[in-house]
Design an enzyme around this catalytic site. Structure first.
Site, mmCIF file in Angstrom:
data_model
loop_
_atom_site.group_PDB
_atom_site.id
_atom_site.type_symbol
_atom_site.label_atom_id
_atom_site.label_comp_id
_atom_site.label_asym_id
_atom_site.label_seq_id
_atom_site.Cartn_x
_atom_site.Cartn_y
_atom_site.Cartn_z
ATOM 1 N N ARG A 31 -18.244 -1.844 -18.109
ATOM 2 C CA ARG A 31 -17.428 -1.705 -19.306
ATOM 3 C C ARG A 31 -17.360 -0.226 -19.661
ATOM 4 N NH1 ARG A 31 -21.564 -5.305 -21.823
ATOM 5 N NH2 ARG A 31 -21.005 -7.481 -21.420
ATOM 6 N N CYS A 32 -16.277 0.184 -20.305
ATOM 7 C CA CYS A 32 -16.241 1.561 -20.796
ATOM 8 C C CYS A 32 -17.281 1.760 -21.891
ATOM 9 C CB CYS A 32 -14.856 1.926 -21.305
ATOM 10 S SG CYS A 32 -14.226 0.830 -22.575
#
Length: 521
Positions: free
Chosen positions: A289-290
């Site tokens: 995930r960012c």
């Protein structure tokens, strides 16, 4: 490796019609790389630019549809997605290896976004503003920008695109959407649900293309004046190029980029809760995930106690088949696996790997009784890694590592912790665990991140809050919530003088003269 027969053949759709492809790409199941989920026809730069021209023509009529009616279309999209939740979630899990429970949550995010924005069709408010002159009225209006070109990553193949598509369409824009090739089947299914809600042909177009052709196509469209806003979710390096390109055409892109998200553990923290939060934010979605946890910055007094809890929780977590109850499945695609193996080379002699085995999970390198599903050829499964002893300046400390690896370092004072948290130059998400409100607010004031969690993980966004980052994580633009409306509308001011004479602003202003020399006796 022999690949299974293809059940899906998909191509770009522009103006309601299938578009020609110049080459093909096989989107595979990362849990079983021999299984082809879809054969994707990829378009070239010319096709992307042509899609933008089509969108520009369609946008004129779409903008004339009353905003409350557009809101009803958004409501219909939400209901259609809700009715197809399980099918869409299963496809997401099949195509990118995201655990099914997380895929269900991702689809729910689309519904939440639609539920929020359907009412904005009746709330695209401007203002009536008093004038400094008599017999004159001032107004402000939100106008659609025109055509939005949206380029999204595949780690959240349906939720993050919805953050762009839903408000852009609601505001009266047309969209050309370029999803990630390795998540094309999920994107195509989402496109079908959106168009089933009654969107006119050409208002939403999906173009499958590789990165180089997309960039060239975007450049062509900007030169032709057929794109008026660019939304991009992806790496910081590509985001810089998109920002430079749009800047040359006097546009500002909406950029949502990577992160090196810190988690600060204070000496008064609930360490069990902190370990649980670090586990989910570090290794959920296999760290892809960012907003995934980058570095745990833990107070020296509780370092050993926290690391013991963290590694114990990780050892008990299940990695495996994403259709089962697992913390993480495989990496998204072979290119991400290759990149992750490079990150593992950043581990230095002064580091300590406290989580045990590293590398790909195989029959010769298993995780407990899980061998990476070697019977089906082996998936892109990797051992989760915790590296203690990272220092400022280490690549593991300074750079985003997109995958299941988390660094740990220590601090002495909160000011030192904040300095360490800001040092890499990203500014997306952050977290602090503490029971002292003073620590929480001091951290919030000092951290550069666009999002702050207190006693919660670095991951987890809600549809009605602004999402986005600063520094290497973005240009300050925000997705989701009411704040994203400023990305897809332009403010227009209007003055209406009904005095029957020319009144000049700042010149013909009515004035009441005070007696400023007056003093009380």
């Amino acid at each position: 490796m022999r690949r299974a027969s293809v059940s899906r053949q998909i191509v770009s759709i522009v103006g309601g019609k299938e578009a020609a492809a110049t080459t093909t790409y096989d989107s595979t199941n990362p849990a079983r790389p021999g299984e082809v989920v879809a054969r994707v026809g990829l378009a070239d730069a010319g096709a992307f630019a042509a899609a933008c021209r089509t969108a520009k023509d369609a946008q004129r009529e779409w903008a004339r549809v009353p905003a409350p009616v557009r809101g009803r279309v958004i409501a219909s999209i939400g209901r259609l997605v809700e009715a197809n939740t399980e099918r869409l979630a299963r496809l997401v899990t099949e195509e990118i290896g995201k655990p099914y429970a997380e895929s269900l949550g991702e689809v729910r995010e689309i519904v939440d976004t639609c539920d929020f924005f359907l009412g904005e069709g009746r709330r695209l408010y401007g203002q009536t503003v008093p004038s400094e002159m008599p017999d004159k009225n001032l107004f402000t209006f939100r106008n659609p920008v025109g055509v939005a070109a949206v380029v999204t990553a595949g780690n959240f193949p349906v939720a993050v695109p919805a953050w762009y598509l839903v408000p852009a369409l609601l505001c009266g824009n047309a969209v050309v959407w370029k999803p990630a090739e390795y998540a094309a089947a999920s994107a195509h299914a989402m496109f079908q649900l959106f168009t089933a809600a009654g969107l006119p042909d050409g208002v939403l177009n999906v173009v499958f293309a590789d990165g180089a052709e997309t960039f060239r196509g975007l450049e062509l469209a900007l030169e032709e004046g057929t794109v008026h806003k660019v939304g991009f979710t992806g790496s910081s390096a590509v985001g810089r190029k998109i920002g430079e390109l749009t800047g040359r055409h006097l546009q500002s892109a909406c950029l949502e980029l990577g992160g090196k998200n810190p988690m600060v553990i204070m000496p008064d923290a609930d360490l069990d809760l902190a370990a649980e939060g670090a586990l989910f934010s570090g290794f959920g979605t296999a760290g892809q995930r960012c907003t995934s946890l980058g570095t745990v910055i833990v107070h020296e007094d509780v370092h050993d106690a926290f690391v013991e809890r963290f590694t114990r929780a990780l050892a008990a977590a299940r990695i495996g088949d994403p259709t089962q109850d697992v913390l993480a499945g495989p990496l998204l695609d072979q290119k991400f696996a290759d990149r992750y193996e490079e990150y593992l080379t950043w581990i230095q002699p002064h580091h300590t790997v406290v989580s045990g085995t590293i590398g790909k999970i195989t029959k010769d390198n298993p995780r407990g009784d899980f061998d990476g599903d070697s019977i089906n050829g082996g998936g892109l499964y990797y051992h989760p890694v915790v590296v203690d002893g990272v220092k400022p300046g280490d690549r593991l400390f300074m750079e985003e590592t997109f995958g299941p690896i988390v660094g740990v370092t220590t601090f002495h004072t909160l000011d030192e912790a904040i300095e360490l948290a800001n040092l890499p130059g990203y500014g997306l998400s952050s977290s602090i665990y503490t029971t002292n409100p003073k620590h929480a607010f001091r951290f919030r004031e000092g951290i550069s991140a666009g999002m702050v969690s207190v006693n919660n993980s670095t991951s987890g966004a809600e549809a009605h809050l602004p999402f986005g980052g600063n520094g290497k994580s973005g240009n300050g633009s925000r997705q989701s919530g009411m704040w994203v409306l400023d990305q897809f509308t332009r403010w227009q001011a209007m003055n209406w003088d009904h005095s029957g004479r020319l009144q000049k602003a700042q010149m013909d202003v009515a004035e009441i003269v005070p007696d400023l020399d007056f003093r009380l006796p």
